[in-house]
Design a protein around this motif. Sequence first.
Motif, PDB file in Angstrom:
ATOM      1  N   LEU A   1     -32.247  59.246  61.138  1.00 48.06           N
ATOM      2  CA  LEU A   1     -33.239  58.679  60.363  1.00 48.06           C
ATOM      3  C   LEU A   1     -32.698  57.595  59.374  1.00 48.06           C
ATOM      4  CD1 LEU A   1     -35.111  61.972  59.755  1.00 48.06           C
ATOM      5  CD2 LEU A   1     -36.154  59.891  61.160  1.00 48.06           C
TER       6      LEU A   1
ATOM      7  N   SER B   1     -33.925  54.427  57.353  1.00 46.86           N
ATOM      8  CA  SER B   1     -35.001  53.566  56.663  1.00 46.86           C
ATOM      9  C   SER B   1     -34.516  52.256  56.104  1.00 46.86           C
ATOM     10  CB  SER B   1     -35.651  54.424  55.416  1.00 46.86           C
ATOM     11  OG  SER B   1     -34.415  54.496  54.235  1.00 46.86           O
TER      12      SER B   1
ATOM     13  N   ASP C   1     -29.180  54.812  51.050  1.00 46.36           N
ATOM     14  CA  ASP C   1     -28.552  56.098  51.382  1.00 46.36           C
ATOM     15  C   ASP C   1     -28.385  56.192  52.798  1.00 46.36           C
ATOM     16  OD1 ASP C   1     -28.594  56.630  48.801  1.00 46.36           O
ATOM     17  OD2 ASP C   1     -30.677  57.395  49.134  1.00 46.36           O
ATOM     18  N   SER C   2     -29.327  55.952  53.934  1.00 47.35           N
ATOM     19  CA  SER C   2     -29.322  56.434  55.239  1.00 47.35           C
ATOM     20  C   SER C   2     -28.307  55.734  56.065  1.00 47.35           C
ATOM     21  CB  SER C   2     -30.834  56.350  55.738  1.00 47.35           C
ATOM     22  OG  SER C   2     -31.412  55.236  55.628  1.00 47.35           O
TER      23      SER C   2
ATOM     24  N   ARG D   1     -42.112  64.282  55.384  1.00 51.39           N
ATOM     25  CA  ARG D   1     -40.770  64.402  55.886  1.00 51.39           C
ATOM     26  C   ARG D   1     -40.639  65.427  56.811  1.00 51.39           C
ATOM     27  NH1 ARG D   1     -37.929  61.828  53.456  1.00 51.39           N
ATOM     28  NH2 ARG D   1     -36.157  62.629  54.343  1.00 51.39           N
TER      29      ARG D   1
ATOM     30  N   LYS E   1     -34.584  63.136  45.178  1.00 50.24           N
ATOM     31  CA  LYS E   1     -35.770  62.598  44.642  1.00 50.24           C
ATOM     32  C   LYS E   1     -36.580  64.074  44.720  1.00 50.24           C
ATOM     33  CE  LYS E   1     -36.395  58.162  46.759  1.00 50.24           C
ATOM     34  NZ  LYS E   1     -37.093  57.296  47.889  1.00 50.24           N
TER      35      LYS E   1
HETATM   36  P1  ATP Z   1     -32.543  55.643  51.692  1.00 52.74           P
HETATM   37  O1  ATP Z   1     -32.394  57.269  51.447  1.00 52.74           O
HETATM   38  O2  ATP Z   1     -32.087  55.414  53.031  1.00 52.74           O
HETATM   39  O3  ATP Z   1     -31.809  54.986  50.501  1.00 52.74           O
HETATM   40  P2  ATP Z   1     -35.021  56.040  50.576  1.00 52.74           P
HETATM   41  O4  ATP Z   1     -34.303  56.234  49.259  1.00 52.74           O
HETATM   42  O5  ATP Z   1     -36.039  54.896  50.626  1.00 52.74           O
HETATM   43  O6  ATP Z   1     -34.017  55.388  51.841  1.00 52.74           O
HETATM   44  P3  ATP Z   1     -35.832  58.623  50.810  1.00 52.74           P
HETATM   45  O7  ATP Z   1     -37.323  58.788  50.343  1.00 52.74           O
HETATM   46  O8  ATP Z   1     -34.637  58.899  49.767  1.00 52.74           O
HETATM   47  O9  ATP Z   1     -35.725  57.373  51.329  1.00 52.74           O
HETATM   48  O10 ATP Z   1     -35.678  59.480  52.280  1.00 52.74           O
HETATM   49  C1  ATP Z   1     -34.697  60.387  52.510  1.00 52.74           C
HETATM   50  C2  ATP Z   1     -34.410  59.980  54.006  1.00 52.74           C
HETATM   51  O11 ATP Z   1     -35.523  60.247  54.929  1.00 52.74           O
HETATM   52  C3  ATP Z   1     -33.681  58.774  54.285  1.00 52.74           C
HETATM   53  O12 ATP Z   1     -32.318  58.994  53.744  1.00 52.74           O
HETATM   54  C4  ATP Z   1     -33.791  58.594  55.626  1.00 52.74           C
HETATM   55  O13 ATP Z   1     -32.860  59.275  56.350  1.00 52.74           O
HETATM   56  C5  ATP Z   1     -35.209  59.164  55.903  1.00 52.74           C
HETATM   57  N1  ATP Z   1     -36.191  58.192  55.954  1.00 52.74           N
HETATM   58  C6  ATP Z   1     -37.015  57.991  54.766  1.00 52.74           C
HETATM   59  N2  ATP Z   1     -37.990  56.876  55.191  1.00 52.74           N
HETATM   60  C7  ATP Z   1     -37.740  56.354  56.562  1.00 52.74           C
HETATM   61  C8  ATP Z   1     -38.063  55.631  57.425  1.00 52.74           C
HETATM   62  N3  ATP Z   1     -39.034  54.875  56.901  1.00 52.74           N
HETATM   63  N4  ATP Z   1     -37.573  55.612  58.632  1.00 52.74           N
HETATM   64  C9  ATP Z   1     -36.647  56.459  58.824  1.00 52.74           C
HETATM   65  N5  ATP Z   1     -35.996  57.322  58.078  1.00 52.74           N
HETATM   66  C10 ATP Z   1     -36.604  57.280  56.853  1.00 52.74           C
END
Ligand code: ATP
Length: 389
Positions: free
Chosen positions: A187, A189, A193-194, A270, A298
Amino acid sequence: MHPPGADTVLVRHGDVGIKSGKVQSEMERRLRDNLAAALDARGVDAEVERRWSRLLVHADEETVDAATDAAADTFGVRSASPAVVVTPELDAVRTALADAASKLDVGGTFAVRARRADKDLPFTSEDVERQGGEAVWNVVDEPAVDLDDPDLTFHVEVRESDAFVFVEKRDGPGGLPLGSQSTVVALVSGGIDSPVATWEMMKRGSPVVPVYLDLGDYGGADHEARAMETVRTLAAFAPNFDMRVWKVPTGDVMDLLVEEVGAARMLAYRRFMFRVAEHVAREVDASGIVTGEAVGQKSSQTASNLGVTSQATDLPIHRPLLTMDKTAIVDRAREIGTFTDSTIPAGCNRIAPDFPETNATLEIVENAEPDDLFERAAAAIADAEVVSP
Ligand code: ATP
Ligand code: MG
């Protein structure tokens, strides 16, 4: 930095070496193929050979640095050294060292370190170090030896048929060759992080199918571009693998959750997300799901909430960043090269509720989320597009 005449890269692997016979040779072959693909993708004309428990890249003096870089970006490689190759004789090694020392800038202290892999040679590694050190000493302006912490180390590795002289060990990512583990979906985003989590999983050998959820009106114009850019950077580490992105439209579900779900909104989203990823995994025959989650980063990532969201799928959810601090993740993102794109302002609209649930139970979330949440995940997949990053 390489000695004059260097035309060969000595490539060392790490965890591949822990494997036993058959598995190890299979992994070495895979590493060789992946490195050959990396060289090819960079337009470096060089041959990769498997010898002993190492790989050798036969390049030329013009391409040896680019070949070393390619090796240092290949999963499974612990380090790579551009080396000059001479016959395994003391005289030849001395000449190569003197040549290297006179052309390289030996400003401070130096040392010569030798390894003799073939015990039948008529000299010891101490002989090489002593005589080699002398050869360097004789051509340097103000020579100074420091065996404990030298500014420059001349390495000599003597094998039965060749001796290698080099001064640099460029660090590779380590890990295992890509393709030596089963495929997973990630996943992505495009946040900080991802992409790092995805890279870490690739580092351990799993090819990755990226999945991006389009948030509709809630993802700003640059949200998708950011995700695509980061995947493009990751794909450069996997030139012989398909890293096209599954882009899944989820704007209508976002609208619904914002309208109908309060404190458990992010948890419901999620869980929806994991279901979407699970469907993609079935399509592409993947064995698990990767996310960039870390404990407590978070509200949706508290230890208890991770437990509840994980129950949306039977597939294992891999969280390589689970225990990492944000500063360490940022450092990693910079090293990998995804940080700049990840910090493009994506202009997202706020989705999170003002008072999010931090200690959910499965019951709380199930009662709060729409009854047809998982059917919607299945339906969203039907509208997915597979796009080049
Ligand atoms: P990241 O964790 O990549 O920095 P973020 O902090 O905006 O992005 P979180 O809300 O922390 O996202 O989401 C946790 C995890 O959920 C992400 O690390 C990612 O793996 C997944 N995720 C979140 N939003 C998306 C999206 N729009 N598409 C795909 N995966 C997502
Ligand atoms: Mg995050």
